[in-house]
Every structure is written in structure tokens, then in C-alpha cells.
Design a protein around this motif. Structure first.
Motif, PDB file in Angstrom:
ATOM      1  N   ILE A  77      43.654  45.774  39.235  1.00  0.00           N
ATOM      2  CA  ILE A  77      44.210  45.045  38.099  1.00  0.00           C
ATOM      3  C   ILE A  77      45.402  45.792  37.509  1.00  0.00           C
ATOM      4  N   VAL A  78      45.299  47.109  37.401  1.00  0.00           N
ATOM      5  CA  VAL A  78      46.428  47.902  36.891  1.00  0.00           C
ATOM      6  C   VAL A  78      47.664  47.688  37.756  1.00  0.00           C
ATOM      7  N   ASP A  79      47.493  47.679  39.066  1.00  0.00           N
ATOM      8  CA  ASP A  79      48.640  47.428  39.963  1.00  0.00           C
ATOM      9  C   ASP A  79      49.227  46.042  39.709  1.00  0.00           C
ATOM     10  N   ASN A  80      48.376  45.055  39.459  1.00  0.00           N
ATOM     11  CA  ASN A  80      48.874  43.706  39.166  1.00  0.00           C
ATOM     12  C   ASN A  80      49.677  43.684  37.867  1.00  0.00           C
ATOM     13  N   VAL A  81      49.186  44.383  36.853  1.00  0.00           N
ATOM     14  CA  VAL A  81      49.877  44.403  35.568  1.00  0.00           C
ATOM     15  C   VAL A  81      51.231  45.096  35.700  1.00  0.00           C
TER      16      VAL A  81
END
Length: 324
Positions: free
Chosen positions: A91-95
Motif C-alpha cells: 500500500i505504501v508503494d501505491n501511495v
């Protein structure tokens, strides 16, 4: 009797009623003063179900009482702490791939939905009703703001239909409170930090670190009550969450607002905190507290029981506080 104060005393230190607007019970003389019980629980409005429980009468003779609570949130089942950290990393990579904020607006606006359970149990009266309400918070840079609370019609009652004399006791209408400079006090003082350690310090000032990992989950939800979280703050919150060894992946879910997300959970001392996060944007969609066993003062529920939840329906920056 102040219902909010009553439930705070019963459920401390979890305090699920702190977002409940003040609501005074109409004065009435109980038929038998030693058997009357009345309280309010807070959660969010959605599909609800009935739960049977017991109210003790003189001589400890149990009689049926009924409290309406939401069903458990359905999740696919996830995994252990390693699985939770792996999904949070994703999720951090997506953000990080999201475009940065470009708005020049500076007023935080958050819209939430919760619910109150209005409940009476006595020797001759048992009734309860789910009463949803929406809260809108506006918070400006100088600490001024506004809070609107709108009570909605009951989602479900027991019995159904609820007799008119009990329906008349339910809260209704909309309240508007405007706060001058420094008058809107957010749940977590901010602005929220983009560094996980600093964000943790802000959270622990409200949710003490010594209370365990649940403080981080509840603190992140507290931040979301008043503040729009830009991508950098979302990443800090997700990193802080990922640092909890007790965190587990509860799995994919659709929250009570109909939005797809990933659920993360911490279970501690008979309480289970669940945080639902949008996989693509890292936005916190909802938080809920489940009692997995009776904490000792809530014998009128069956367990596990959803004690509270809050849906974060809107979170944005706007140009000004309405009506300011």
C-alpha cells in the motif's frame, strides 16, 4: 442521568462514546427504581441484528433484555504479522505513486458516520433502537472551525415498530457549533507529522503508549477525525502501523459504507481493534472496536459484540469554514 457519562464510566479506558453528542434522557420516574437500566453505545449505522442479553433484577433473577448491535464485519481472513507488513508495504508503494496535492486550500473537512444504541431494560420494559448520526468537522489553520451533528431516523428498533412513547425519546435534528480561533480542539493536535516517530508522539499524547498496541490503531483513527491526511502523512501512519508486532492481517473486506479495503487488526485484553484501509490510496476508511468477551459491565450484549465503529466518508481540504 447523562447517558454519555454513564457509558464512559462503563467502558473506560476504551471510551467508545467520546464522539457521541451529548444527549440527555427525558426525566421520568421508573416503575421500579432498582431495576431500570439505560445507556448508549456508539458505533456506525449500517445493517444491524438483534442480540439477546440479560438484565439482573432483584434477587439476581435474569429476564430477557435486548440490545441491537451490528453484525461482525466480514473479512476474507488474512494472515499473521508478516502478512500484514507485506500488504502495508504494498500500500505504501501505491501511495508513493499517487500525484502530490496541488490544492491551495487549508481548511480540513471530515465527514463521519456513527451510531448510537438507545437501550432500556427494566422489569417491565425492554426496548432498543439504532440511531445513526453524521458528524462534519471543519478545522482551520488558526484553530477555528465548526462541528455539525445530524441525527438520522432509527435504522432498526426492537420491538418493531417501536411504541410511540419510546420513539419520542430518541434524539433528532441537527446541531451546529461554531468555534472561534483556537476553539476547535482536534482529537490529536496537529498538523499530523510526516515522520512516523513524530506522528507516534502526537498519537501517544492522546492514546498513551503504555496502553499497548491498540493505542496506535485508535490514535490513527483519532487523527482521521479532524485532519485531511496528504499522501506523506498516510505513509507515516502506515509505517507506524507496520511497526506493531501484534498487528495481523484480517483480510479483504467491504466496509459498512460499501467500500472495498484491507482490514488490519490488533487484539488485546478482550478487545479487537480493526482498521480498514484503501489498498490503492492508503486512505483510512473505517475503524471499529469489537469486544470479544464481556468487559464486566455489559451483560446485556452477546459476544463478540461490535461496540463502536466510525466511517470516514469524506476527508478533504476546502477553502473556508462554512458560515465563518
Amino acid at each position: 442521568m447523562r447517558l454519555v457519562e454513564s457509558v464512559r464510566a462503563q467502558l473506560a479506558p476504551a471510551d467508545p462514546a467520546r464522539e457521541l453528542p451529548e444527549y440527555r434522557e427525558p426525566h421520568r420516574a421508573p416503575a421500579r427504581p432498582w431495576v431500570s437500566r439505560r445507556t448508549v453505545l456508539v458505533a456506525a449505522a449500517a445493517v444491524v441484528c438483534g442480540a439477546a442479553a440479560l438484565s439482573l433484577l432483584p434477587g439476581d433473577a435474569p429476564v430477557p433484555a435486548y440490545a441491537i448491535t451490528p453484525p461482525m464485519l466480514a473479512t476474507t481472513g488474512g494472515g499473521d504479522n508478516a502478512a500484514a507488513r507485506a500488504v502495508l508495504d504494498e500500500i505504501v508503494d501505491n501511495v508513493r505513486r499517487l500525484p502530490g496535492d496541488t490544492t491551495a486550500s487549508s481548511v480540513n473537512h471530515v465527514r463521519m458516520r456513527s451510531w448510537g444504541l438507545s437501550f432500556t431494560a427494566s422489569e417491565d420494559t425492554n426496548w432498543s433502537a439504532i440511531v445513526p448520526f453524521e458528524t462534519r468537522n471543519w478545522l482551520a489553520a488558526d484553530g477555528s472551525g465548526r462541528t455539525d451533528i445530524a441525527w438520522l431516523p432509527p435504522e432498526r428498533t426492537w420491538p418493531d415498530p417501536l411504541p410511540a412513547e419510546h420513539r419520542a425519546e430518541l434524539p433528532t435534528g441537527t446541531s451546529i457549533e461554531r468555534q472561534g480561533a483556537g476553539g476547535h480542539r482536534p482529537a490529536v493536535a496537529g498538523p499530523p507529522a510526516t515522520d512516523p516517530a513524530r506522528l507516534g508522539e502526537q498519537i501517544y499524547a492522546v492514546q498513551p503508549e503504555q496502553n499497548g498496541p491498540k493505542s496506535v490503531v485508535r490514535g490513527i483513527a483519532d487523527v482521521c477525525r479532524d485532519w485531511y491526511l496528504p499522501p506523506a502523512v498516510r505513509i507515516a501512519a502506515l509505517r507506524l502501523l507496520a511497526g506493531l508486532p501484534e498487528l495481523v492481517l484480517a483480510g479483504e473486506t467491504v466496509d459498512r459504507g460499501g467500500r472495498a479495503g484491507v482490514a488490519f487488526a490488533v487484539e488485546q485484553g478482550g478487545q479487537r481493534d480493526l482498521l480498514v484501509v484503501d489498498r490503492r490510496t492508503g486512505v483510512v476508511l473505517s475503524h471499529e472496536l469489537v469486544y470479544t468477551r464481556d468487559p464486566g459491565r455489559l451483560g446485556y450484549l452477546t459476544y463478540p459484540a461490535v461496540a463502536t465503529y466510525v466511517l470516514f466518508l469524506e476527508s478533504e481540504l476546502v477553502a473556508a469554514v462554512p458560515g465563518a
